[in-house]
Design a protein around this motif. Structure first.
Motif: not given
Ligand SMILES: Nc1ncnc2c1ncn2[C@@H]1O[C@H](COP(=O)(O)OP(=O)(O)O)[C@@H](O)[C@H]1O
Ligand SMILES: [Mg+2]
Lengths: 327, 330
Positions: A28, A74, A241, A246
């Motif tokens: 990420a 992320a 994650r 997300t």
């Protein structure tokens, strides 16, 4: 891949765990490394894109977001002083409120005018700032409710247990795994209304995961949770994650934001005023002016705590008023 | 004082026509209020749909009874949709206001002079139940033990009525143990939470309104057939409130509670009525305190009083779970 389909033991194996956790976090971070730190910055792989979303209450513009993108996979924190419009923005994105203008899309699908339950079915599931445990349902029933595509939720098929019993067993298994992960398994048969505030937050989050979402939106998941639980709650958010989800979450505790988020978006007076990686954002003068000020890194004083309580009560009253208004 | 007669009357009231009718009405309300949290104050209108469905079909248009039953059921479904479409997206109280108004509109319409030819005005309709009694399998006679029992016509109505009660309870039981029932109960707790989990709350509330309305309308059929005549004023608001009393007596959101609630309600009414009347006749109570014509009103005061005592000492009703009530106070 939804969280619930990942075997639990895979996550508890310590070496493997820290390995993957680092892996996803690094991925990420790498993806976001070249993103400019300015409001409305374009992301390499956005899952959610909002454009010109405006919501006014009478003369007050609660939300006026020009352009914002949320990176897939992320953890993004949405921060801002009380009244900045974070909750209202959540409500708009998830179909619980309608904006005056604006468009937004999830996974490429436009969401304007889509009903709240359809938004959830598309894979974008939210929790509420004021926890909504279903009090007179047991913890396990709360969890089962979250599963989608249940055959027994059709009134005709509901009459015949043979049609839905096997699916119900699968759902229960999934629910029990999640309850164990969230350390609620001992409360399985208790009414959700008998849980503590922190446990309700945990339950609400676990229940949201039962939907099998691609994106989870958590409105102040740590508020009111006792410090002993916050660490494990943080761990759970990081786990999301790892499972490929997300996360967009609202939080006030800056240490927590710094600890878990890959990206931070700052709202003030309805607008996105800054975004960037946690450290960069927290050093930003605009942000410090708008929001952090004396709160930064300082424990809450008694007066501040009181102010927050008053604020929360106002929020409650507003929610009631809003319900009245919308009906 | 004739104790035997008092007890027999009470027993007959416990399984009698009114008990069946109000058990069915309250089973429907239980789906609405007990499980879904919908405040329907117009249950009497659903009963009227059934009663006037068969009353007008047979007595006015001279069509067969079975067709009237179908019309009655369709009318109940239609009424539920009509009430639900504008209100179910709004806050809970709107349904309450609209349903209570709609029930009065229904009553005033069927009793109006304008539609007297169709609905029979304030006299209502009679002579529509022949088809029903012509298939009565009970030969002429008395069915019971000693002086307790019923003749062939009421026993036929009660047989059909209690069968419907049993089937309705089974139906509600099957629904409420299913995932479908879980969604209803969740809606009762918090609609927005249910929405956030991907359920179409509006559709579930509509289904609940239709199902509860149709169950209540079964009570209307039994009432009309049992009395072989209907008048508009049977379907006033107090009928709905009696049904709520029955439901709360038994304890909301339990499958059997409407049935037990209805039995208790009508047994208590019968007992107070008979005991007071006998006591006055026997001179135990002076007519300067209360006379026979006042007993009818007075017994409802006693029901009200016992309901208040119940709410104070057992707020969850006879069958309810005290823990659930405690949660509300948090
Ligand atoms: N239903 C409503 N009616 C009127 N004003 C509202 C309503 N909801 C929110 N607001 C206002 O919009 C602004 C943003 O509120 P909110 O989204 O709750 O902020 P945050 O979650 O960032 O603390 C506040 O000024 C608040 O008073
Ligand atoms: Mg908020």
């Amino acid at each position: 891949m939804p969280a619930d389909q990942t075997p639990v033991d895979q996550r508890t194996g310590s070496t493997a765990e820290s390995g993957t956790r680092r892996g996803q976090r690094d991925a990420a971070a790498a993806a976001l490394a070249d993103v400019p730190t300015e409001p409305g910055a374009a992301k390499p792989d956005p899952i959610l894109v909002a454009d010109g979303v405006v919501r006014q209450f009478g003369g007050l513009t609660a939300v006026d977001v020009g352009h914002v993108e949320i990176q897939r996979g992320a953890i993004t924190a949405l921060i801002g002083p009380n009244g900045a419009g974070k909750t209202t923005f959540f409500n708009l994105l998830t179909g619980f409120d309608q904006p005056d203008h604006g468009t937004w899309s999830f996974d490429g699908k436009p969401l304007s005018g889509v009903a709240a339950h359809r938004v959830a079915r598309l894979g974008m599931v939210r929790t509420f700032q004021l926890t909504k445990a279903l009090s007179r349902l047991t913890v396990i029933e709360n969890m089962r409710l979250g599963a989608t595509g249940q055959r027994g939720e059709n009134v005709f098929r509901a009459l015949f247990g043979s049609i839905w019993r096997s699916q119900e067993n699968e759902i229960t298994e999934r629910a029990d795994d999640l309850l164990a992960r969230f350390q609620l398994d001992a409360k399985r048969e208790d009414f959700a209304g008998s849980l503590s505030g922190g446990q309700r937050k945990l339950l609400e989050m676990a229940r949201a995961l039962m939907v099998g979402p691609e994106m989870v939106m958590l409105d102040e998941p740590m508020a009111g949770v006792n410090p002993a639980l916050t660490q494990s709650l943080l761990g759970h958010v990081k786990d999301l994650r790892e499972d490929g989800m997300t996360v967009l979450f609202v939080e006030h505790d800056m240490d927590m934001v710094r600890d878990i988020s890959d990206w931070v978006i700052v709202m003030a007076q309805g607008k996105v005023i800054a975004e960037g990686p946690p450290d960069a954002v927290m050093g930003d003068q605009r942000v410090i002016d708008a929001y952090l000020g004396s709160h930064h890194d300082a424990a809450l004083t008694e007066e501040e705590e009181e102010a927050i309580i008053v604020e929360a009560e106002e929020a409650l009253a507003r929610e009631r008023a809003e319900k009245e208004e919308s009906s | 004082m004739n104790v035997e007669r008092i007890l027999i009357n009470a027993l007959e009231a416990g399984i009698g026509l009114e008990t069946v009718v109000f058990a069915l009405a309250a089973i429907g309300l239980n789906v609405h209020f007990g499980y879904t949290g919908l405040l329907n104050f117009g249950q009497s209108a659903f009963m009227a749909m059934a009663a006037y469905g068969i009353g007008t079909t047979v007595a006015t248009f001279d069509l067969p009874l079975w067709l009237g039953v179908i019309f009655g059921l369709l009318a109940a479904v239609l009424l539920a949709l009509l009430l639900g479409i504008p209100t179910l997206r709004l806050r809970a109280d709107y349904l309450a206001i609209v349903t209570i108004a709609a029930a009065e509109i229904v009553r005033l319409t069927v009793r109006s002079v304008t539609f007297e030819e169709t609905f029979g005005g304030s006299d209502g309709r009679q002579g529509f139940s022949n088809d029903f009694y012509s298939i009565n399998p009970y030969p002429e006679g008395f069915y019971g033990v000693g002086r307790f029992g019923f003749s062939e016509r009421p026993i036929w109505v009660l047989t059909v009525g209690w069968t419907l009660v049993a089937l309705s309870c089974l139906f509600v039981f099957l629904l409420m143990r299913s995932p479908w029932g879980r969604v209803l109960k969740a809606i009762r707790e918090d609609e927005d939470a249910v929405r956030s989990l991907g359920k179409n709350v509006y559709s579930y509330k509509m289904q609940s309104l239709v199902i509860g309305g149709v169950l209540g309308c079964l009570g209307g059929f039994i009432l009309a057939l049992g009395r072989s005549s209907i008048q508009p004023d049977i379907f006033g608001t107090e009928t709905t409130f009696f049904a709520y009393t029955v439901l709360i007596l038994g304890g909301a959101a339990r499958v059997a509670s409407p049935v037990v609630g209805a039995m208790i309600f009508w047994v208590v009414l019968s007992l107070t009525d008979n005991v007071l009347n006998e006591a006055i006749d026997a001179g135990y109570v002076s007519t300067s305190i209360i006379n026979n014509t006042q007993v009818g009103q007075f017994r409802f005061m006693l029901v009200g009083l016992s309901l208040m005592l119940l709410m104070i000492f057992r707020p969850q009703g006879i069958f309810g779970d005290r823990r659930e009530i405690a949660l509300d106070a948090r």
